[in-house]
Enzyme design. Sequence first.
Site, PDB file in Angstrom:
ATOM      1  N   ASP A 156      -1.310   6.155  -5.570  1.00 30.34           N
ATOM      2  CA  ASP A 156      -2.399   7.118  -5.753  1.00 30.34           C
ATOM      3  C   ASP A 156      -1.996   8.132  -6.821  1.00 30.34           C
ATOM      4  O   ASP A 156      -0.852   8.591  -6.837  1.00 30.34           O
ATOM      5  CB  ASP A 156      -2.660   7.849  -4.441  1.00 30.34           C
ATOM      6  CG  ASP A 156      -2.929   6.877  -3.310  1.00 30.34           C
ATOM      7  OD1 ASP A 156      -3.997   6.244  -3.334  1.00 30.34           O
ATOM      8  OD2 ASP A 156      -2.059   6.727  -2.421  1.00 30.34           O
ATOM      9  N   HIS A 167       0.827  -1.206   0.000  1.00 30.98           N
ATOM     10  CA  HIS A 167       0.000   0.000   0.000  1.00 30.98           C
ATOM     11  C   HIS A 167       0.863   1.259   0.000  1.00 30.98           C
ATOM     12  O   HIS A 167       1.592   1.496   0.965  1.00 30.98           O
ATOM     13  CB  HIS A 167      -0.890  -0.046   1.245  1.00 30.98           C
ATOM     14  CG  HIS A 167      -1.796   1.118   1.398  1.00 30.98           C
ATOM     15  ND1 HIS A 167      -1.684   2.015   2.438  1.00 30.98           N
ATOM     16  CD2 HIS A 167      -2.828   1.543   0.635  1.00 30.98           C
ATOM     17  CE1 HIS A 167      -2.625   2.930   2.321  1.00 30.98           C
ATOM     18  NE2 HIS A 167      -3.332   2.665   1.235  1.00 30.98           N
ATOM     19  N   HIS A 222      -0.745  10.998  -2.561  1.00 27.82           N
ATOM     20  CA  HIS A 222      -2.049  10.685  -1.972  1.00 27.82           C
ATOM     21  C   HIS A 222      -2.871  11.913  -1.620  1.00 27.82           C
ATOM     22  O   HIS A 222      -4.055  12.002  -1.966  1.00 27.82           O
ATOM     23  CB  HIS A 222      -1.873   9.816  -0.719  1.00 27.82           C
ATOM     24  CG  HIS A 222      -3.174   9.482  -0.049  1.00 27.82           C
ATOM     25  ND1 HIS A 222      -3.749  10.286   0.911  1.00 27.82           N
ATOM     26  CD2 HIS A 222      -4.037   8.453  -0.236  1.00 27.82           C
ATOM     27  CE1 HIS A 222      -4.895   9.750   1.294  1.00 27.82           C
ATOM     28  NE2 HIS A 222      -5.094   8.635   0.627  1.00 27.82           N
ATOM     29  N   ASP A 268       0.877  -1.824   4.558  1.00 28.44           N
ATOM     30  CA  ASP A 268       2.072  -0.971   4.586  1.00 28.44           C
ATOM     31  C   ASP A 268       3.307  -1.811   4.910  1.00 28.44           C
ATOM     32  O   ASP A 268       4.427  -1.324   4.824  1.00 28.44           O
ATOM     33  CB  ASP A 268       1.912   0.114   5.670  1.00 28.44           C
ATOM     34  CG  ASP A 268       0.651   0.944   5.472  1.00 28.44           C
ATOM     35  OD1 ASP A 268       0.269   1.164   4.303  1.00 28.44           O
ATOM     36  OD2 ASP A 268       0.043   1.367   6.484  1.00 28.44           O
TER      37      ASP A 268
HETATM   38  O1  G3P Z   1      -6.576   1.545  -2.855  1.00 26.30           O
HETATM   39  C1  G3P Z   1      -6.770   1.183  -1.530  1.00 26.30           C
HETATM   40  C2  G3P Z   1      -6.557   2.337  -0.582  1.00 26.30           C
HETATM   41  O2  G3P Z   1      -5.337   2.945  -0.900  1.00 26.30           O
HETATM   42  C3  G3P Z   1      -7.659   3.358  -0.616  1.00 26.30           C
HETATM   43  O3  G3P Z   1      -7.533   4.365   0.340  1.00 26.30           O
HETATM   44  O4  G3P Z   1      -6.909   6.612   1.148  1.00 26.30           O
HETATM   45  O5  G3P Z   1      -5.251   4.768   1.251  1.00 26.30           O
HETATM   46  O6  G3P Z   1      -5.868   5.771  -0.925  1.00 26.30           O
HETATM   47  P1  G3P Z   1      -6.343   5.425   0.462  1.00 26.30           P
HETATM   48 MG    MG Z   2      -4.737   4.534  -2.239  1.00 29.25          MG
END
Ligand code: G3P
Ligand code: MG
Length: 256
Positions: free
Chosen positions: A42, A13, A55, A240
Amino acid sequence: MNLSQKKFFVIAHRGASAYFPENTMSAFKAAVDMKADMIELDVLLSKDNIPVVFHDERLDYKTNGSGLVLDHTISEMKKLDAGSWFHPKFKNERIATLREILEYSKAKILVNIEIKPEAVTDNEESGVVELVLNLVNELEMEDEVLISSFDYRVLERVKKSRHPVKMAMLYEQKQSNGRAPVKLAKDYNIDAFNLNKKELTENWVKQLNDYKIPFLVYTVNDKNLMESIIESGAKGIFTDKPDVLIGVVEELFKKN
Ligand code: G3P
Ligand code: MG
């Protein structure tokens, strides 16, 4: 991306973000070194329309800059320190473009590109979806990428483009309007569901398993929770700490 090619996917992640500044090259390189199956990143757009891997909508918390990502050009953002917030030893870490991370990942690791709602506008022409798909085409990574979004317009636009890339939905209550995951999966013709661990009710898990809809769960760093989510039938977990998840997977699959 063929989600049936593996029994289970270890997904880093924002890279191995427990140990390196999230969404930076060092975090993705660490995920490859740890032998994760996939990275998640992201995507936002810069002022000059370059897909960047970041992000937060604002630069303030994860760089030494300030203001909105979309108010900065890529050359402005490249001057920022994107690592010191995490640890001073990462002061040379830079915000990466999607192109840089895809070029690095090609033939090394699968990539889940999460397109952030902040990057989506009503104007489809030359929008973020088109830019991302063009990049995937140019680098010939159709089979190595999974596109996901909380913004269902992204899913509609990918389908409309008839691009062969696989797509996952991130559940969003307002747009879902009371529809259960199975109904949403059919309505949007998606290949997988990416669910928050908090959304994982018994009822949803049963429905997803009954209808054989692959589901990937975020963001799980706790060993016991990893174990129970794998046992529930999840196709993958975003973590993570990919090294921890790999340990859990090895133990679990050895037992079974
Ligand atoms: O794609 C899964 C997760 O990353 C979604 O939430 O806020 O961590 O981008 P966030
Ligand atoms: Mg994400």
